[in-house]
Every structure is written in C-alpha cells, then in structure tokens.
Design a protein around this motif. Structure first.
Motif, mmCIF file in Angstrom:
data_model
loop_
_atom_site.group_PDB
_atom_site.id
_atom_site.type_symbol
_atom_site.label_atom_id
_atom_site.label_comp_id
_atom_site.label_asym_id
_atom_site.label_seq_id
_atom_site.Cartn_x
_atom_site.Cartn_y
_atom_site.Cartn_z
ATOM 1 N N VAL A 53 -76.549 9.561 2.538
ATOM 2 C CA VAL A 53 -75.819 8.481 3.216
ATOM 3 C C VAL A 53 -76.467 7.134 2.907
ATOM 4 C CG1 VAL A 53 -75.154 7.565 5.469
ATOM 5 C CG2 VAL A 53 -74.969 10.020 5.032
ATOM 6 N N PRO B 183 -78.392 3.556 6.651
ATOM 7 C CA PRO B 183 -78.459 4.064 8.028
ATOM 8 C C PRO B 183 -79.687 4.962 8.192
ATOM 9 C CG PRO B 183 -76.251 4.357 7.084
ATOM 10 C CD PRO B 183 -77.165 3.994 5.961
ATOM 11 N N CYS C 165 -73.439 13.913 10.333
ATOM 12 C CA CYS C 165 -72.750 12.638 10.137
ATOM 13 C C CYS C 165 -71.787 12.294 11.272
ATOM 14 C CB CYS C 165 -71.969 12.651 8.816
ATOM 15 S SG CYS C 165 -73.008 12.683 7.349
ATOM 16 N N ARG D 60 -73.125 8.579 13.086
ATOM 17 C CA ARG D 60 -71.704 8.259 12.921
ATOM 18 C C ARG D 60 -71.451 6.771 13.163
ATOM 19 N NH1 ARG D 60 -66.801 11.729 15.295
ATOM 20 N NH2 ARG D 60 -65.086 10.274 14.955
ATOM 21 N N GLU E 52 -73.585 4.312 13.003
ATOM 22 C CA GLU E 52 -74.228 3.494 11.977
ATOM 23 C C GLU E 52 -73.385 3.443 10.707
ATOM 24 O OE1 GLU E 52 -78.943 3.587 13.032
ATOM 25 O OE2 GLU E 52 -78.274 4.575 11.225
ATOM 26 N N ILE E 53 -72.792 4.565 10.337
ATOM 27 C CA ILE E 53 -71.928 4.591 9.148
ATOM 28 C C ILE E 53 -70.706 3.712 9.374
ATOM 29 C CG2 ILE E 53 -70.445 6.053 7.718
ATOM 30 C CD1 ILE E 53 -72.451 8.374 8.401
ATOM 31 N N GLU E 54 -70.054 3.887 10.506
ATOM 32 C CA GLU E 54 -68.820 3.134 10.783
ATOM 33 C C GLU E 54 -69.095 1.651 10.956
ATOM 34 O OE1 GLU E 54 -66.015 6.516 12.864
ATOM 35 O OE2 GLU E 54 -67.465 5.463 14.134
ATOM 36 N N ARG F 261 -71.112 -0.019 9.141
ATOM 37 C CA ARG F 261 -71.228 -0.540 7.782
ATOM 38 C C ARG F 261 -69.905 -0.476 7.026
ATOM 39 N NH1 ARG F 261 -75.729 1.061 9.829
ATOM 40 N NH2 ARG F 261 -77.772 0.284 9.138
ATOM 41 N N LEU G 135 -66.532 7.026 7.022
ATOM 42 C CA LEU G 135 -67.143 8.213 7.607
ATOM 43 C C LEU G 135 -66.906 9.467 6.761
ATOM 44 C CD1 LEU G 135 -68.771 9.353 9.972
ATOM 45 C CD2 LEU G 135 -66.609 9.714 11.195
ATOM 46 N N ALA H 168 -68.960 9.387 3.551
ATOM 47 C CA ALA H 168 -70.373 9.639 3.824
ATOM 48 C C ALA H 168 -70.611 11.116 4.099
ATOM 49 C CB ALA H 168 -70.838 8.796 5.009
ATOM 50 N N THR H 169 -69.711 11.735 4.835
ATOM 51 C CA THR H 169 -69.845 13.164 5.137
ATOM 52 C C THR H 169 -69.754 13.987 3.854
ATOM 53 O OG1 THR H 169 -68.820 12.773 7.308
ATOM 54 C CG2 THR H 169 -68.941 15.049 6.546
#
Length: 272
Positions: free
Chosen positions: A162, A171, A222, A228, A230-232, A234, A239, A242-243
């Motif tokens: 990720v 993240p 994720c 989750r 932190e990914i969203e 950015r 999501l 990244a998964t």
C-alpha cells in the motif's frame, strides 16, 4: 498526545470487516492463548479492556469457572455493537468505557485483561495506572501487544504494498499503532510509572495466520482496520486498488491458494 483521529476510526464498516475477516485471521489464536493463561488461576471478577468485537470475551466466557463475572468494555460503540450481536456463553456484562478513566471503584477486580488494545491508549502510563487502581491487591494484569511489524508477515507485506501506491505519503497505520508498542523497556517503564512495583513478565508468542486466499488477508487489513481511512484520505476511490496491490504482494510471497504467514506477539503479565 492524542492519537490521530483516523487511528481511532473503527466505524461501522470497519467493525464489520474486522469481525468477519481480521478476527479469524490474527485475533482468534491469541484470544485462546490469553484466555487459557488467565483461567489457569482462580479469578472471580474480571475486567476486559478494549474488547473490540469480543473475540477474547467469548474465549474467556467459554473457559470461565462457575460464578465468574466478566465485565467487557470498549470505547467504541460500533465494535461493542458487533460484539454483543455475536453473543457469548456465560455471564458477560458489556459496557462502553474509556480505559483512561475507568468508571469502576478501586479494587473492584481480581484481574484486568486486554488483547491488543494497549497500543491504542494515548497515555499508556495513565491507562496502566487506571488498571492498577481498579485491581485488588495481589491481582493480575494480563495483556498482549503485537511484536514489531517485520515479525508479522501479512501486515508487513500489506504495509509495503500500500505504501508503494503513495510513495510521497505512505499510509503507516499498521506500523505506527498496532505494531508500534513492542519495546519491553518501554512497557516496563510505563508500568513502573503507573505504580506497579513488581517487574512484568514477558513472553514472545509466535503463531500462524491462515487465509483461504491472499485476497482475504488483504481485505482484512485494508478494509478491516483504520488503514482503510488512511487509504481513502489519500485517494477516495483507491481502496479496491490498494486491496488488490496488497493481495498481489501476499500472493507473490506465499502463493495463490490458501496462505499461511507468521504472526508474533508479546504477552505481558504483572502483579498488582
């Protein structure tokens, strides 16, 4: 210092994924371990902190002796709602409570137990002091923390995969919090600051994490943790990508079929 808001972001969606995917992946084996350790001694009044969706609660209740009373608490209402929906065998009371300011009288419990929650307490020494306050003299505090992220295969691979998608601002939730409080020196220092006179006992416990596919393991980390958010933050639409990247990293290391990876934790016991 208060943790970043996202670090506490176990909302409804995360709580559901957490219970469905992350609990069997990494938490269930350690719940059985911690419950067996605590139930090896006579305890009647047990307080559980940071119960989450109740995996340790259910393990404790299933092993409890007649007459044992278990108070299971968590700060997060979404996690407690999932825990209560799962149910538990035995006498369990559920209550929302802040580990930093426990709503219980002094010397109320024979044991205080916490599975993988201490890392999230903003002030560890203050939380330990609260544990000591509600513990009867001679009682036991028992908890576990994740070891460094490099000793936990899936978490390490997910963090790397990720992070590669966001090289300018990777993240780091998993490394920063769940795997950020493993130092025995730091733990012993914080317990001493909280007023524990006895030296804590430490034991490293290594187990195996199993998933039917790499995608299941990636989904757990994720989408079943505050990673989750932190990914969203950015990339609101990132999501799934990244998964997938996390799943690909796990597959590259462990294969496309059922996968097994090392998980490692530190168990801590200290007398009140």
């Amino acid at each position: 210092m208060q943790a970043p808001a996202n670090d506490l972001g176990f909302g409804d969606a995360v709580a559901a994924f957490y219970q469905r995917h992350l609990v069997p992946l990494i938490f269930a084996p350690y719940a059985a371990d911690l419950a067996t350790r605590l139930m090896a001694q006579p305890v009647q009044r047990v307080l559980e902190l940071a119960a989450g969706t109740g995996v340790l609660t259910r393990a404790l209740a299933a092993r409890s002796a007649p007459g044992m009373r278990l108070m299971a608490t968590d700060l997060n209402e979404s996690m407690l709602a999932v825990a209560q929906a799962q149910g538990a065998v035995g006498a369990v009371a559920w209550r929302q409570a802040d580990a930093m300011a426990l709503p219980f009288a002094a010397a109320s419990f024979d044991a205080v137990v916490c599975q993988f929650g201490v890392m999230f307490f903003p002030d560890k020494a203050a939380a330990f002091a609260e544990m000591r306050r509600v513990l009867r003299p001679g009682g036991t505090v028992l908890f576990n923390v994740w070891d460094r992220i490099e000793t936990n295969d899936f978490a390490h691979l997910v963090t790397g995969a990720v992070g590669a998608l966001f090289p300018d601002d990777p993240p780091r939730f998993l490394a920063r919090l769940p795997h950020g409080y493993f130092s025995r020196t730091a733990i012993a220092r914080d317990l001493a600051l909280a007023g524990f006179a006895a030296a804590p006992a430490f034991e490293t416990v290594t187990k195996v994490s199993r998933a039917d596919t790499p995608a299941t393991a990636a989904l757990a980390y994720c989408q079943g943790t505050p990673l989750r958010g932190e990914i969203e933050a950015r990339d609101p639409a990132g999501l799934e990508a990244a998964t997938t990247a996390a799943a690909d990293a796990i597959a590259a290391r462990f294969g496309a079929g059922p996968v097994e990876g090392r998980i490692q934790a530190v168990v801590v016991r200290v007398a009140g």
